[in-house]
Scaffold this motif. Sequence first.
Motif, PDB file in Angstrom:
ATOM      1  N   MET A   1       0.842  -1.178   0.000  1.00 22.22           N
ATOM      2  CA  MET A   1       0.000   0.000   0.000  1.00 22.22           C
ATOM      3  C   MET A   1       0.882   1.233   0.000  1.00 22.22           C
ATOM      4  O   MET A   1       1.995   1.191   0.517  1.00 22.22           O
ATOM      5  CB  MET A   1      -0.955  -0.041   1.191  1.00 22.22           C
ATOM      6  CG  MET A   1      -0.421   0.507   2.494  1.00 22.22           C
ATOM      7  SD  MET A   1      -1.475   0.213   3.911  1.00 22.22           S
ATOM      8  CE  MET A   1      -1.150  -1.511   4.189  1.00 22.22           C
ATOM      9  N   ARG A   2       0.394   2.306  -0.537  1.00 24.50           N
ATOM     10  CA  ARG A   2       1.161   3.541  -0.600  1.00 24.50           C
ATOM     11  C   ARG A   2       1.047   4.298   0.716  1.00 24.50           C
ATOM     12  O   ARG A   2       0.197   4.018   1.556  1.00 24.50           O
ATOM     13  CB  ARG A   2       0.671   4.393  -1.774  1.00 24.50           C
ATOM     14  CG  ARG A   2       0.933   3.659  -3.080  1.00 24.50           C
ATOM     15  CD  ARG A   2       1.230   4.471  -4.284  1.00 24.50           C
ATOM     16  NE  ARG A   2       0.906   5.858  -4.300  1.00 24.50           N
ATOM     17  CZ  ARG A   2       0.251   6.460  -5.271  1.00 24.50           C
ATOM     18  NH1 ARG A   2      -0.189   5.775  -6.306  1.00 24.50           N
ATOM     19  NH2 ARG A   2       0.030   7.753  -5.222  1.00 24.50           N
ATOM     20  N   ILE A   3       1.914   5.279   0.888  1.00 25.34           N
ATOM     21  CA  ILE A   3       2.029   5.988   2.162  1.00 25.34           C
ATOM     22  C   ILE A   3       0.716   6.681   2.553  1.00 25.34           C
ATOM     23  O   ILE A   3       0.336   6.693   3.720  1.00 25.34           O
ATOM     24  CB  ILE A   3       3.216   6.972   2.157  1.00 25.34           C
ATOM     25  CG1 ILE A   3       3.526   7.437   3.581  1.00 25.34           C
ATOM     26  CG2 ILE A   3       2.975   8.131   1.194  1.00 25.34           C
ATOM     27  CD1 ILE A   3       4.863   8.148   3.717  1.00 25.34           C
ATOM     28  N   ALA A   7      -1.308   6.032   5.969  1.00 27.51           N
ATOM     29  CA  ALA A   7      -1.650   7.162   6.840  1.00 27.51           C
ATOM     30  C   ALA A   7      -3.144   7.159   7.160  1.00 27.51           C
ATOM     31  O   ALA A   7      -3.544   7.330   8.315  1.00 27.51           O
ATOM     32  CB  ALA A   7      -1.246   8.478   6.179  1.00 27.51           C
ATOM     33  N   LYS A   8      -3.951   6.952   6.157  1.00 30.69           N
ATOM     34  CA  LYS A   8      -5.409   6.953   6.350  1.00 30.69           C
ATOM     35  C   LYS A   8      -5.851   5.803   7.255  1.00 30.69           C
ATOM     36  O   LYS A   8      -6.676   5.984   8.142  1.00 30.69           O
ATOM     37  CB  LYS A   8      -6.109   6.859   4.997  1.00 30.69           C
ATOM     38  CG  LYS A   8      -7.584   7.048   5.056  1.00 30.69           C
ATOM     39  CD  LYS A   8      -8.183   7.132   3.666  1.00 30.69           C
ATOM     40  CE  LYS A   8      -9.652   7.515   3.762  1.00 30.69           C
ATOM     41  NZ  LYS A   8     -10.233   7.748   2.447  1.00 30.69           N
ATOM     42  N   ARG A   9      -5.280   4.644   7.062  1.00 31.21           N
ATOM     43  CA  ARG A   9      -5.677   3.469   7.855  1.00 31.21           C
ATOM     44  C   ARG A   9      -5.220   3.548   9.304  1.00 31.21           C
ATOM     45  O   ARG A   9      -5.817   2.932  10.181  1.00 31.21           O
ATOM     46  CB  ARG A   9      -5.148   2.200   7.201  1.00 31.21           C
ATOM     47  CG  ARG A   9      -5.911   1.903   5.907  1.00 31.21           C
ATOM     48  CD  ARG A   9      -5.512   0.616   5.280  1.00 31.21           C
ATOM     49  NE  ARG A   9      -5.740  -0.524   6.164  1.00 31.21           N
ATOM     50  CZ  ARG A   9      -5.313  -1.750   5.886  1.00 31.21           C
ATOM     51  NH1 ARG A   9      -4.653  -1.982   4.753  1.00 31.21           N
ATOM     52  NH2 ARG A   9      -5.532  -2.742   6.715  1.00 31.21           N
ATOM     53  N   THR A  10      -4.133   4.284   9.560  1.00 35.15           N
ATOM     54  CA  THR A  10      -3.595   4.334  10.925  1.00 35.15           C
ATOM     55  C   THR A  10      -3.881   5.651  11.644  1.00 35.15           C
ATOM     56  O   THR A  10      -3.640   5.758  12.837  1.00 35.15           O
ATOM     57  CB  THR A  10      -2.070   4.103  10.907  1.00 35.15           C
ATOM     58  OG1 THR A  10      -1.460   5.111  10.096  1.00 35.15           O
ATOM     59  CG2 THR A  10      -1.732   2.713  10.391  1.00 35.15           C
ATOM     60  N   VAL A  46       2.637   0.406  12.831  1.00 40.82           N
ATOM     61  CA  VAL A  46       2.390   1.826  13.106  1.00 40.82           C
ATOM     62  C   VAL A  46       1.404   1.972  14.272  1.00 40.82           C
ATOM     63  O   VAL A  46       1.601   2.821  15.146  1.00 40.82           O
ATOM     64  CB  VAL A  46       1.878   2.556  11.841  1.00 40.82           C
ATOM     65  CG1 VAL A  46       1.411   3.963  12.171  1.00 40.82           C
ATOM     66  CG2 VAL A  46       2.973   2.582  10.782  1.00 40.82           C
ATOM     67  N   THR A  47       0.391   1.138  14.297  1.00 36.79           N
ATOM     68  CA  THR A  47      -0.567   1.171  15.406  1.00 36.79           C
ATOM     69  C   THR A  47       0.148   0.919  16.734  1.00 36.79           C
ATOM     70  O   THR A  47      -0.115   1.589  17.733  1.00 36.79           O
ATOM     71  CB  THR A  47      -1.680   0.129  15.181  1.00 36.79           C
ATOM     72  OG1 THR A  47      -2.356   0.439  13.956  1.00 36.79           O
ATOM     73  CG2 THR A  47      -2.676   0.121  16.328  1.00 36.79           C
ATOM     74  N   ASN A  48       1.080  -0.027  16.749  1.00 43.24           N
ATOM     75  CA  ASN A  48       1.833  -0.329  17.968  1.00 43.24           C
ATOM     76  C   ASN A  48       2.796   0.795  18.335  1.00 43.24           C
ATOM     77  O   ASN A  48       2.971   1.100  19.523  1.00 43.24           O
ATOM     78  CB  ASN A  48       2.580  -1.653  17.824  1.00 43.24           C
ATOM     79  CG  ASN A  48       1.643  -2.836  17.959  1.00 43.24           C
ATOM     80  OD1 ASN A  48       0.619  -2.752  18.628  1.00 43.24           O
ATOM     81  ND2 ASN A  48       1.976  -3.930  17.305  1.00 43.24           N
TER      82      ASN A  48
END
Length: 128
Positions: A1-3, A7-10, A46-48
Amino acid sequence: MRIGQLAKRTGVTTRALRFYEEQGLLTSRRMANGYRDYDEIAVTRVTNIRYLLDAGLTLEDVHAFQVCLDGDMANARIGTAVAEVARRRLAVLDKRIADLVAVRDHLASQLVMAGPTAPTSRRAPAKH
């Protein structure tokens, strides 16, 4: 996935994602057009990272957790070395809190000594 997708998902900015990558906490591949490409596990990582930062740890502290950033950190048992990092950060936070309480108490006592004629702010007190 692109950056942008990551960013949107996290809920993390693309700037923060680039910074995490610069710090060695996140990796990506470069596509032919130069865009970053992240694996699905990057969402968990990223979530962690955010979970640890929100818990009061620093990015330097987060490096100690590198081996478990791809798992379920919120429900995992932490190892001895990781627990020591958390204990040290907790001690730093406890000291900061104690220092802030002392400053607050000093300021409050100065206001009491100034008496009722001391000028007051017209701003509403902050809600906590």
